[in-house]
Scaffold this active site. Structure first.
Site, PDB file in Angstrom:
ATOM      1  N   HIS A  75       6.634 -54.980  24.382  1.00 46.21           N
ATOM      2  CA  HIS A  75       7.428 -55.976  23.649  1.00 46.21           C
ATOM      3  C   HIS A  75       8.146 -56.940  24.587  1.00 46.21           C
ATOM      4  CE1 HIS A  75       7.567 -53.966  19.412  1.00 46.21           C
ATOM      5  NE2 HIS A  75       6.355 -54.032  19.921  1.00 46.21           N
TER       6      HIS A  75
ATOM      7  N   ASP B 245      -0.028 -55.502  23.040  1.00 45.13           N
ATOM      8  CA  ASP B 245       0.266 -54.792  21.793  1.00 45.13           C
ATOM      9  C   ASP B 245       0.059 -55.775  20.655  1.00 45.13           C
ATOM     10  OD1 ASP B 245       1.342 -53.297  19.721  1.00 45.13           O
ATOM     11  OD2 ASP B 245       3.414 -53.572  20.354  1.00 45.13           O
TER      12      ASP B 245
ATOM     13  N   GLU C 244       1.492 -55.031  11.145  1.00 43.47           N
ATOM     14  CA  GLU C 244       1.994 -53.790  11.735  1.00 43.47           C
ATOM     15  C   GLU C 244       3.380 -53.931  12.327  1.00 43.47           C
ATOM     16  OE1 GLU C 244       2.644 -50.614  14.752  1.00 43.47           O
ATOM     17  OE2 GLU C 244       2.652 -52.815  14.996  1.00 43.47           O
ATOM     18  N   GLU C 245       3.686 -55.058  12.957  1.00 45.46           N
ATOM     19  CA  GLU C 245       4.957 -55.193  13.661  1.00 45.46           C
ATOM     20  C   GLU C 245       6.170 -55.163  12.725  1.00 45.46           C
ATOM     21  OE1 GLU C 245       5.408 -54.843  16.658  1.00 45.46           O
ATOM     22  OE2 GLU C 245       3.550 -55.352  17.686  1.00 45.46           O
TER      23      GLU C 245
ATOM     24  N   ASP D 265      -3.540 -48.085  19.225  1.00 47.09           N
ATOM     25  CA  ASP D 265      -2.424 -48.997  19.499  1.00 47.09           C
ATOM     26  C   ASP D 265      -2.117 -48.950  20.991  1.00 47.09           C
ATOM     27  OD1 ASP D 265       0.002 -50.561  19.249  1.00 47.09           O
ATOM     28  OD2 ASP D 265       0.004 -50.017  17.136  1.00 47.09           O
TER      29      ASP D 265
ATOM     30  N   HIS E 258      -4.085 -53.748  15.229  1.00 45.82           N
ATOM     31  CA  HIS E 258      -3.472 -54.889  14.547  1.00 45.82           C
ATOM     32  C   HIS E 258      -3.453 -56.129  15.428  1.00 45.82           C
ATOM     33  CE1 HIS E 258       0.527 -54.716  16.628  1.00 45.82           C
ATOM     34  NE2 HIS E 258       0.275 -53.424  16.712  1.00 45.82           N
TER      35      HIS E 258
END
Length: 354
Positions: A322, A187, A221-222, A242, A70
């Site tokens: 993140h 990510d 996706e998030e 991922d 993603h």
């Protein structure tokens, strides 16, 4: 044999991470993706939600594979234009406010203007606010200081800033001479990069894969639903490419490919996961098998949506996920090699029959 091209991979990864794409504001990054696939010379389809699907026709066109990564990232939206002219924020995706405190950012206005700012605690100045260090980092205290002469809400709105505008965080890409890549949004732009490089390699070398294989570049996706629709009906195996989660109690590191056995959604398909382990061992690919306790992927979203597929997950190990993330060239290399080994392998049930 390694298909990993370090120079091309890092150049593309820097380009992708330099392109802002918080979930919901992904038109630009998806256009970048479309341009890349046009340059490679592979056709693609676009979903109504804005995702791209590249299909590589294989020897077996009755049983398909799908690999997804993603492009959407963490970010924020303007929740309030404060009377001071500063902005309060609403999170996009799951992160801690302290992970972006002090970060430079860009406010993307509806008119297309991009205005710079800094994410700060309201009570930042130690010369004014006693005990500010103990205040919670939350939506109430975190705000954006706009880089313009604004003294009130009207001044800020005159710039074109309004509630609902997207805010992206600076990525600060850096490659070290020790082989590390440091940047926000590894990510999942690291795996997106590796899937693009796989498509490019297969196309340029005119390799026919054993099964028709779809490369699904999702953009939601998030927030939990990037790749759970538009799955071609002949898909049997679904791989989310991922990131591997690093921390206390985890085996995953920055130097190997991480294969996920279970996340917050439950176990991944056991036989398919074990096939990935066997492929890693057979091809001298360094790997770690792990469980990610607070994690979900497009593959698990597809299962929850009712997709009748075998699902698995692997990717490069990402430190400080993140937040301001980091990985190593070795992890990218091993992930690229497992990708190629997988798309060239028999499906798990056919492997068992053989």
């Amino acid at each position: 044999m390694s298909i990993f091209n370090e120079t091309e991979t890092i150049a593309l990864l820097e380009k992708l991470t330099n392109t802002p794409s918080p979930t919901g504001y992904t038109k630009k990054i998806m256009q970048v993706m479309a341009t890349i696939f046009d340059e490679i010379g592979v056709p693609y389809t676009r979903t109504n939600k804005g995702a791209l699907i590249v299909t590589l026709k294989g020897e077996n066109d009755e049983r398909h594979r799908l690999l997804t990564a993603h492009t959407d990232t963490l970010g924020a939206m303007v929740k309030e234009v404060k009377s001071s002219g500063r902005l309060s924020l609403s999170m996009i995706g799951g992160f801690n406010w302290n992970a972006v405190e002090g970060e430079y950012c860009t406010i993307h206005t509806a008119s297309g203007e991009e205005i710079r700012g800094t994410i700060l605690m309201h009570e930042t100045s130690v010369h004014v606010y006693r005990g500010a260090s103990s205040l919670p980092r939350d939506e109430k205290h975190i705000e954006v200081r706009v880089d313009a002469r604004v003294k009130n809400a009207d001044d800020t709105r005159t710039l074109g800033i309004e509630v609902g505008d997207f805010v992206s965080f600076d990525n600060r890409f850096e490659q070290t001479d020790t082989g590390f890549i440091k940047t926000r949004h590894l990510d999942d732009k690291a795996s997106t990069t590796l899937l693009i490089e796989l498509v490019k390699y297969v196309h340029q070398k005119q390799i026919t894969l054993p099964y028709t294989t779809h490369i699904y570049i999702s953009n939601n996706e998030e927030i939990g639903y990037g790749g759970n629709s538009n799955i071609p009906e002949k898909t049997v195996e679904y791989i989310a490419v991922d990131m591997g989660a690093i921390g206390d109690g985890q085996q995953t590191d920055e130097y190997t490919v991480s294969i996920c056995a279970k996340d917050s959604s439950g176990p991944y398909h056991y036989e398919l996961t074990q096939q990935l382990v066997r492929l890693a061992k057979a091809n001298q690919i360094d790997y770690k098998l792990d469980i990610y306790p607070y994690y979900g992927s497009d593959a698990s979203a597809a299962i929850k949506a009712g997709a009748d597929v075998r699902h698995a997950l692997f990717g490069a190990g990402i430190e400080s996920s993140h937040a301001y993330e980091r990985t190593h060239m070795d992890s990218l290399r091993h992930t690229a090699d497992l990708l190629y080994a997988y798309v060239m392998s028999p499906m798990v049930d056919e492997e068992e029959e053989a």
